[in-house]
Design a protein around this motif. Structure first.
Motif, PDB file in Angstrom:
ATOM      1  N   GLY A   1       0.816  -1.197   0.000  1.00  0.00           N
ATOM      2  CA  GLY A   1       0.000   0.000   0.000  1.00  0.00           C
ATOM      3  C   GLY A   1       0.851   1.249   0.000  1.00  0.00           C
ATOM      4  N   ARG A   2       0.372   2.304  -0.635  1.00  0.00           N
ATOM      5  CA  ARG A   2       1.051   3.584  -0.620  1.00  0.00           C
ATOM      6  C   ARG A   2       0.460   4.432   0.491  1.00  0.00           C
ATOM      7  NH1 ARG A   2       0.974   5.994  -6.565  1.00  0.00           N
ATOM      8  NH2 ARG A   2      -1.239   5.579  -6.323  1.00  0.00           N
TER       9      ARG A   2
ATOM     10  N   LEU B   1      -0.960   0.110  10.909  1.00  0.00           N
ATOM     11  CA  LEU B   1      -1.721  -0.809  10.068  1.00  0.00           C
ATOM     12  C   LEU B   1      -0.787  -1.719   9.287  1.00  0.00           C
ATOM     13  CD1 LEU B   1      -4.615  -1.526   8.942  1.00  0.00           C
ATOM     14  CD2 LEU B   1      -4.052  -0.022   7.052  1.00  0.00           C
ATOM     15  N   ALA B   2       0.232  -1.156   8.683  1.00  0.00           N
ATOM     16  CA  ALA B   2       1.177  -1.934   7.884  1.00  0.00           C
ATOM     17  C   ALA B   2       1.890  -2.979   8.729  1.00  0.00           C
ATOM     18  CB  ALA B   2       2.190  -1.002   7.225  1.00  0.00           C
ATOM     19  N   ALA B   3       2.075  -2.697  10.014  1.00  0.00           N
ATOM     20  CA  ALA B   3       2.809  -3.604  10.892  1.00  0.00           C
ATOM     21  C   ALA B   3       1.933  -4.707  11.467  1.00  0.00           C
ATOM     22  CB  ALA B   3       3.447  -2.816  12.035  1.00  0.00           C
ATOM     23  N   THR B   4       0.617  -4.503  11.508  1.00  0.00           N
ATOM     24  CA  THR B   4      -0.255  -5.455  12.189  1.00  0.00           C
ATOM     25  C   THR B   4      -1.257  -6.148  11.275  1.00  0.00           C
ATOM     26  OG1 THR B   4      -1.800  -3.672  12.768  1.00  0.00           O
ATOM     27  CG2 THR B   4      -0.064  -4.197  14.374  1.00  0.00           C
ATOM     28  N   GLU B   5      -1.783  -5.438  10.275  1.00  0.00           N
ATOM     29  CA  GLU B   5      -2.771  -6.022   9.369  1.00  0.00           C
ATOM     30  C   GLU B   5      -2.111  -6.240   8.016  1.00  0.00           C
ATOM     31  OE1 GLU B   5      -6.494  -3.922   9.441  1.00  0.00           O
ATOM     32  OE2 GLU B   5      -6.531  -3.870  11.644  1.00  0.00           O
TER      33      GLU B   5
ATOM     34  N   PHE C   1      -2.536  -8.245   5.586  1.00  0.00           N
ATOM     35  CA  PHE C   1      -3.392  -8.427   4.403  1.00  0.00           C
ATOM     36  C   PHE C   1      -3.733  -7.102   3.742  1.00  0.00           C
ATOM     37  CE2 PHE C   1      -5.984  -8.196   8.223  1.00  0.00           C
ATOM     38  CZ  PHE C   1      -6.851  -7.165   7.921  1.00  0.00           C
ATOM     39  N   ALA C   2      -3.702  -6.005   4.520  1.00  0.00           N
ATOM     40  CA  ALA C   2      -4.098  -4.698   3.989  1.00  0.00           C
ATOM     41  C   ALA C   2      -3.039  -4.096   3.084  1.00  0.00           C
ATOM     42  CB  ALA C   2      -4.394  -3.736   5.136  1.00  0.00           C
ATOM     43  N   VAL C   3      -1.786  -4.511   3.243  1.00  0.00           N
ATOM     44  CA  VAL C   3      -0.709  -3.931   2.448  1.00  0.00           C
ATOM     45  C   VAL C   3      -0.017  -4.950   1.548  1.00  0.00           C
ATOM     46  CG1 VAL C   3      -0.271  -2.053   4.058  1.00  0.00           C
ATOM     47  CG2 VAL C   3       0.931  -4.212   4.363  1.00  0.00           C
TER      48      VAL C   3
ATOM     49  N   MET D   1      -3.946  -0.996  -7.983  1.00  0.00           N
ATOM     50  CA  MET D   1      -3.175  -0.220  -7.020  1.00  0.00           C
ATOM     51  C   MET D   1      -3.880  -0.201  -5.662  1.00  0.00           C
ATOM     52  SD  MET D   1      -0.635   0.878  -8.884  1.00  0.00           S
ATOM     53  CE  MET D   1       0.065   2.149  -7.814  1.00  0.00           C
ATOM     54  N   VAL D   2      -3.085  -0.212  -4.598  1.00  0.00           N
ATOM     55  CA  VAL D   2      -3.595  -0.052  -3.233  1.00  0.00           C
ATOM     56  C   VAL D   2      -3.116   1.291  -2.710  1.00  0.00           C
ATOM     57  CG1 VAL D   2      -3.689  -1.015  -0.913  1.00  0.00           C
ATOM     58  CG2 VAL D   2      -3.453  -2.536  -2.887  1.00  0.00           C
ATOM     59  N   GLU D   3      -4.058   2.146  -2.294  1.00  0.00           N
ATOM     60  CA  GLU D   3      -3.726   3.474  -1.807  1.00  0.00           C
ATOM     61  C   GLU D   3      -4.419   3.726  -0.472  1.00  0.00           C
ATOM     62  OE1 GLU D   3      -3.511   6.294  -5.604  1.00  0.00           O
ATOM     63  OE2 GLU D   3      -5.476   5.365  -5.361  1.00  0.00           O
TER      64      GLU D   3
END
Length: 252
Positions: A5-6, A12-16, A18-20, A173-175
């Motif tokens: 994800g950008r 969030l990036a450290a725990t979820e 699947f989101a990134v 893309m993931v933003e």
């Protein structure tokens, strides 16, 4: 590949995961909390998608020193993501473990979810109408739209347009977009009623370049060609201005 994800929030990036990184098949984590009454555990971080937006939760396996268990349910409750385990012996809090997704199932859900966004984009381009409902299972899904009518010609045209966009290998893309900016774009939240709480800021946005861009929390393939192909397998009227379109994902 637009997997990371950008502008993803650090926590969030450290725990979820699947989101990134939708392509993360396995991960290591620590057990943060144990709930023996419901036979579930909360992890310090996870790649298991907890379900939402019509996409089912992931399945898989947790392994630790001296034990392992199937993950049979995953659900978000507030800020916590719980993993229900099929075992009589839960791991203790603080235990390090390995999580492994049922990748074949997850990847098929990713293909299905991206295909549904392509359907949403095709309908938006032709009619500029929102989605009123949707659901999916591995390989199959449906969306509801306030279309005035249905016809065989419409179904064939939608199927043709979807496969054209899929074959074009549109990048996915993931933003992460600030809520103030997102609220200025009426096309960004495509549900008929805005069900995303105002306190969710920033919004996670999936952008299928040139096809569809909207707020979404689920997992997707990296470009549309990875969907394979789709078929419109059913159309139903669910009310005066609520029409259901069912699709099936197939190999190219």
């Amino acid at each position: 590949m637009a997997v990371p994800g950008r502008q993803a929030p650090t926590d969030l990036a450290a725990t979820e995961l699947f989101a990134v990184d939708a392509y993360r098949r396995s991960f290591e984590s620590e057990v943060a909390e144990v709930d023996p009454e419901q036979n579930r555990v909360r992890l310090a971080r996870t790649a298991f998608y907890p379900g939402g937006g019509g996409q089912p939760h992931d399945l898989g396996l947790l392994s630790w020193d001296g034990g392992k268990a199937e993950v049979v349910r995953v659900k978000r409750e507030g800020a916590r993501i719980w993993h229900w385990l099929e075992t009589a012996e839960l791991p203790q809090a603080g235990v390090e473990l390995l999580g492994e997704l049922d990748w074949e199932r997850r990847h098929l859900l990713m293909r299905t979810h991206t295909a549904l966004h392509v359907l949403c984009g095709v309908i938006w381009k032709e009619f500029e109408i929102p989605v009123t409902g949707g659901n999916m299972e591995p390989g199959r899904g449906r969306l509801d739209f306030p279309l005035p009518s249905l016809s065989q010609d419409l179904g064939e045209r939608i199927e043709r347009r979807m496969n054209e966009e899929i074959q074009a290998a549109r990048e996915v893309m993931v933003e992460f977009v600030g809520r103030a900016e997102a609220d200025l774009d009426p096309a960004l939240i495509r549900t008929a009623a805005n069900l995303i709480p105002a306190e969710i800021d920033p919004l996670r946005v999936i952008d299928i370049v040139g096809v569809d861009r909207q707020a979404d929390g689920g997992t997707h393939v990296a470009d549309t060609s990875m969907v394979g192909a789709v078929a419109v397998v059913g159309m139903e009227s669910k009310g005066k201005e609520n029409k259901r379109i069912r699709i099936e994902v197939r190999d190219a």
